[in-house]
Scaffold this motif. Structure first.
Motif, PDB file in Angstrom:
ATOM      1  N   LEU A 160       0.293  -8.720   6.060  1.00 40.65           N
ATOM      2  CA  LEU A 160       0.543  -7.288   5.951  1.00 40.65           C
ATOM      3  C   LEU A 160       2.038  -6.981   5.901  1.00 40.65           C
ATOM      4  CD1 LEU A 160      -2.254  -6.096   8.371  1.00 40.65           C
ATOM      5  CD2 LEU A 160      -2.111  -5.546   5.935  1.00 40.65           C
ATOM      6  N   ALA A 161       2.828  -7.748   6.653  1.00 40.42           N
ATOM      7  CA  ALA A 161       4.284  -7.562   6.613  1.00 40.42           C
ATOM      8  C   ALA A 161       4.820  -7.816   5.210  1.00 40.42           C
ATOM      9  CB  ALA A 161       4.968  -8.482   7.618  1.00 40.42           C
ATOM     10  N   ASP A 162       4.285  -8.839   4.553  1.00 45.12           N
ATOM     11  CA  ASP A 162       4.707  -9.145   3.192  1.00 45.12           C
ATOM     12  C   ASP A 162       4.312  -8.037   2.220  1.00 45.12           C
ATOM     13  OD1 ASP A 162       5.780 -11.535   4.022  1.00 45.12           O
ATOM     14  OD2 ASP A 162       4.019 -12.730   3.476  1.00 45.12           O
ATOM     15  N   MET A 163       3.319  -7.232   2.593  1.00 45.53           N
ATOM     16  CA  MET A 163       2.848  -6.147   1.735  1.00 45.53           C
ATOM     17  C   MET A 163       3.516  -4.821   2.073  1.00 45.53           C
ATOM     18  SD  MET A 163      -1.197  -7.203   1.832  1.00 45.53           S
ATOM     19  CE  MET A 163      -1.753  -6.026   0.618  1.00 45.53           C
ATOM     20  N   GLY A 164       4.428  -4.834   3.070  1.00 42.18           N
ATOM     21  CA  GLY A 164       5.172  -3.622   3.383  1.00 42.18           C
ATOM     22  C   GLY A 164       4.722  -2.883   4.633  1.00 42.18           C
ATOM     23  N   TRP A 165       3.908  -3.529   5.472  1.00 39.03           N
ATOM     24  CA  TRP A 165       3.432  -2.887   6.699  1.00 39.03           C
ATOM     25  C   TRP A 165       4.309  -3.267   7.885  1.00 39.03           C
ATOM     26  CZ3 TRP A 165      -0.690   0.533   6.969  1.00 39.03           C
ATOM     27  CH2 TRP A 165      -1.455   0.651   5.802  1.00 39.03           C
ATOM     28  N   ARG A 166       4.445  -2.351   8.824  1.00 46.61           N
ATOM     29  CA  ARG A 166       5.205  -2.565  10.049  1.00 46.61           C
ATOM     30  C   ARG A 166       4.216  -2.568  11.215  1.00 46.61           C
ATOM     31  NH1 ARG A 166       7.919   1.150  13.760  1.00 46.61           N
ATOM     32  NH2 ARG A 166       9.732   0.130  14.728  1.00 46.61           N
ATOM     33  N   ALA A 167       4.269  -3.584  12.073  1.00 50.71           N
ATOM     34  CA  ALA A 167       3.338  -3.720  13.190  1.00 50.71           C
ATOM     35  C   ALA A 167       3.930  -3.169  14.476  1.00 50.71           C
ATOM     36  CB  ALA A 167       2.945  -5.182  13.381  1.00 50.71           C
ATOM     37  N   VAL A 168       3.164  -2.328  15.162  1.00 47.80           N
ATOM     38  CA  VAL A 168       3.576  -1.762  16.443  1.00 47.80           C
ATOM     39  C   VAL A 168       2.474  -2.047  17.459  1.00 47.80           C
ATOM     40  CG1 VAL A 168       4.105   0.349  17.714  1.00 47.80           C
ATOM     41  CG2 VAL A 168       4.951   0.062  15.381  1.00 47.80           C
ATOM     42  N   ILE A 214      -7.782  -8.698   3.760  1.00 50.77           N
ATOM     43  CA  ILE A 214      -6.473  -8.106   4.055  1.00 50.77           C
ATOM     44  C   ILE A 214      -5.852  -7.536   2.791  1.00 50.77           C
ATOM     45  CG2 ILE A 214      -4.105  -8.630   4.770  1.00 50.77           C
ATOM     46  CD1 ILE A 214      -5.983  -8.423   7.105  1.00 50.77           C
ATOM     47  N   ALA A 215      -5.980  -8.250   1.676  1.00 50.62           N
ATOM     48  CA  ALA A 215      -5.408  -7.778   0.415  1.00 50.62           C
ATOM     49  C   ALA A 215      -6.023  -6.447  -0.002  1.00 50.62           C
ATOM     50  CB  ALA A 215      -5.619  -8.824  -0.677  1.00 50.62           C
ATOM     51  N   GLU A 216      -7.327  -6.283   0.242  1.00 51.58           N
ATOM     52  CA  GLU A 216      -8.014  -5.054  -0.174  1.00 51.58           C
ATOM     53  C   GLU A 216      -7.591  -3.846   0.650  1.00 51.58           C
ATOM     54  OE1 GLU A 216     -12.331  -6.259  -1.941  1.00 51.58           O
ATOM     55  OE2 GLU A 216     -11.936  -6.897   0.114  1.00 51.58           O
ATOM     56  N   ALA A 250      -3.157  -2.879   0.284  1.00 53.22           N
ATOM     57  CA  ALA A 250      -2.455  -2.367  -0.900  1.00 53.22           C
ATOM     58  C   ALA A 250      -3.124  -1.093  -1.408  1.00 53.22           C
ATOM     59  CB  ALA A 250      -2.449  -3.430  -1.994  1.00 53.22           C
ATOM     60  N   PRO A 251      -2.337  -0.063  -1.672  1.00 58.05           N
ATOM     61  CA  PRO A 251      -0.899   0.022  -1.400  1.00 58.05           C
ATOM     62  C   PRO A 251      -0.630   0.264   0.078  1.00 58.05           C
ATOM     63  CG  PRO A 251      -1.680   2.117  -2.246  1.00 58.05           C
ATOM     64  CD  PRO A 251      -2.852   1.182  -2.288  1.00 58.05           C
ATOM     65  N   ALA A 252       0.565  -0.097   0.535  1.00 60.61           N
ATOM     66  CA  ALA A 252       0.930   0.109   1.938  1.00 60.61           C
ATOM     67  C   ALA A 252       1.126   1.598   2.189  1.00 60.61           C
ATOM     68  CB  ALA A 252       2.210  -0.663   2.262  1.00 60.61           C
ATOM     69  N   GLN A 253       0.207   2.168   2.949  1.00 63.61           N
ATOM     70  CA  GLN A 253       0.262   3.605   3.201  1.00 63.61           C
ATOM     71  C   GLN A 253      -0.656   3.951   4.368  1.00 63.61           C
ATOM     72  OE1 GLN A 253      -0.794   5.896  -0.246  1.00 63.61           O
ATOM     73  NE2 GLN A 253      -0.577   7.865   0.775  1.00 63.61           N
ATOM     74  N   GLY A 254      -0.171   4.783   5.293  1.00 67.69           N
ATOM     75  CA  GLY A 254      -1.004   5.251   6.394  1.00 67.69           C
ATOM     76  C   GLY A 254      -0.988   4.346   7.606  1.00 67.69           C
ATOM     77  N   VAL A 255      -2.145   4.246   8.273  1.00 70.24           N
ATOM     78  CA  VAL A 255      -2.269   3.512   9.539  1.00 70.24           C
ATOM     79  C   VAL A 255      -3.476   2.585   9.485  1.00 70.24           C
ATOM     80  CG1 VAL A 255      -2.621   3.711  12.044  1.00 70.24           C
ATOM     81  CG2 VAL A 255      -1.217   5.412  10.830  1.00 70.24           C
ATOM     82  N   ILE A 256      -3.287   1.360   9.957  1.00 72.09           N
ATOM     83  CA  ILE A 256      -4.366   0.391  10.180  1.00 72.09           C
ATOM     84  C   ILE A 256      -4.398   0.103  11.671  1.00 72.09           C
ATOM     85  CG2 ILE A 256      -5.063  -2.022   9.826  1.00 72.09           C
ATOM     86  CD1 ILE A 256      -3.831  -1.852   7.025  1.00 72.09           C
ATOM     87  N   VAL A 257      -5.579  -0.062  12.242  1.00 68.81           N
ATOM     88  CA  VAL A 257      -5.693  -0.424  13.651  1.00 68.81           C
ATOM     89  C   VAL A 257      -6.195  -1.865  13.758  1.00 68.81           C
ATOM     90  CG1 VAL A 257      -8.047   0.514  13.891  1.00 68.81           C
ATOM     91  CG2 VAL A 257      -6.611   0.234  15.910  1.00 68.81           C
ATOM     92  N   MET A 258      -5.547  -2.648  14.623  1.00 65.91           N
ATOM     93  CA  MET A 258      -5.935  -4.042  14.859  1.00 65.91           C
ATOM     94  C   MET A 258      -6.342  -4.203  16.315  1.00 65.91           C
ATOM     95  SD  MET A 258      -3.596  -7.530  14.519  1.00 65.91           S
ATOM     96  CE  MET A 258      -3.822  -7.748  12.744  1.00 65.91           C
ATOM     97  N   LEU A 259      -7.499  -4.838  16.548  1.00 65.94           N
ATOM     98  CA  LEU A 259      -8.023  -5.018  17.904  1.00 65.94           C
ATOM     99  C   LEU A 259      -7.890  -6.483  18.302  1.00 65.94           C
ATOM    100  CD1 LEU A 259     -11.270  -2.833  17.707  1.00 65.94           C
ATOM    101  CD2 LEU A 259      -8.877  -2.135  18.002  1.00 65.94           C
TER     102      LEU A 259
END
Length: 274
Positions: free
Chosen positions: A193-201, A115-117, A120-129
């Motif tokens: 991820l929230a602690d790293m600046g990501w927003r989950a939708v 997750i750390a890799e 950072a940096p928080a940017q763009g989109v990640i997909v979670m299944l």
């Protein structure tokens, strides 16, 4: 019901519109061939992508027909693992019905990242299944993720198939283009991820707001659930918002991979605009 492993001390009360009821999930069996069929990749695009991925370990076996061997790159043709054989003999090494196009590769998965890799940096989109288990659906989602420049994919450690076989064939090489993470607990991954600046939708047909309205252009983790159950309750509670795909045609639902393609397009579009 949510799995026991998703419980944690940071659980928040359900927000309105986020506590969804779920149907029981049918057990999903993965496509298998022989005892070691899970290690095989077949098809031109999937094999070529795997061979060109420096994150992969050395290939174990590369089976090709004589005609296909003539089209191999010189450095690949010289590999000691190359074996030339008839197409029917290649097929015997693979699950029944595998469309191998005269080439099959036995190789281990690339090492998953952390997750750390990917965060950072928080940017763009990640997909979670979230417990999407069908190999063809996951392969199609990887293909869409590659097409829309998704940063990475997050899979569960125990509820997702290997990135080989039918999955890799459906992804046509995308499993070697999109970095991935395997985690035991999706809720905790969202907390990190929230602690790293990501927003989950989260994507849910029962959501009150459309995806277009809840996406805001900030670094986004798009959470997709299985077709039968959707995003599980405890995972949904760790999302900052839930959104649905607007379907003015009135059709009730989409296949999860089709919905993922639409959602990833929308998320990547908004992310670039933001």
């Amino acid at each position: 019901m949510s799995s026991h492993s998703e419980r944690n001390d940071r659980r928040k009360p359900s927000a309105p519109g986020r506590d969804f009821s779920h149907k029981p999930r049918n057990k999903q069996s993965f496509s298998k061939g022989g005892d070691d069929a899970k290690d095989w990749i077949w098809g031109t695009h999937a094999v070529e992508a795997a061979l060109s991925n420096p994150a992969r370990p050395a290939p174990k076996r590369l089976l090709v027909t004589a005609d296909r061997a003539k089209r191999l790159a010189p450095d690949i043709a010289k590999l000691p693992c190359v074996q030339i054989m008839e197409g029917k003999d290649i097929a015997r090494q693979l699950p029944q019905g595998a469309v191998h196009q005269g080439i099959a590769l036995k190789i281990d998965e690339p090492e998953p990242l952390s997750i750390a890799e990917i965060g950072a940096p928080a940017q763009g989109v990640i997909v979670m299944l979230d417990q999407i288990t069908d190999p063809q659906n996951i392969g199609a989602i990887f293909r869409s993720a590659a097409a829309f420049g998704v940063r990475a994919a997050i899979l569960q450690d125990r509820h997702a198939p290997a990135l080989t076989g039918v999955l890799a064939k459906t992804a046509v090489g995308a499993v070697d283009k999109v970095p991935y993470v395997r985690v035991v607990n999706l809720s905790r991954a969202l907390e990190e991820l929230a602690d790293m600046g990501w927003r989950a939708v989260g994507l849910a047909g029962e959501a009150e707001e459309t995806l277009e309205n809840v996406l805001d252009g900030t670094p986004t983790v798009l959470v997709l659930g299985s077709e039968g159950e959707g995003v599980r309750r405890l995972v949904a509670e760790h999302c900052d918002a839930m959104g649905k795909i607007a379907m003015p045609g009135g059709f009730e639902s989409l296949n999860v991979s089709a919905a993922a393609a639409i959602a990833l397009y929308e998320a990547s579009r908004v992310s670039r605009r933001g």
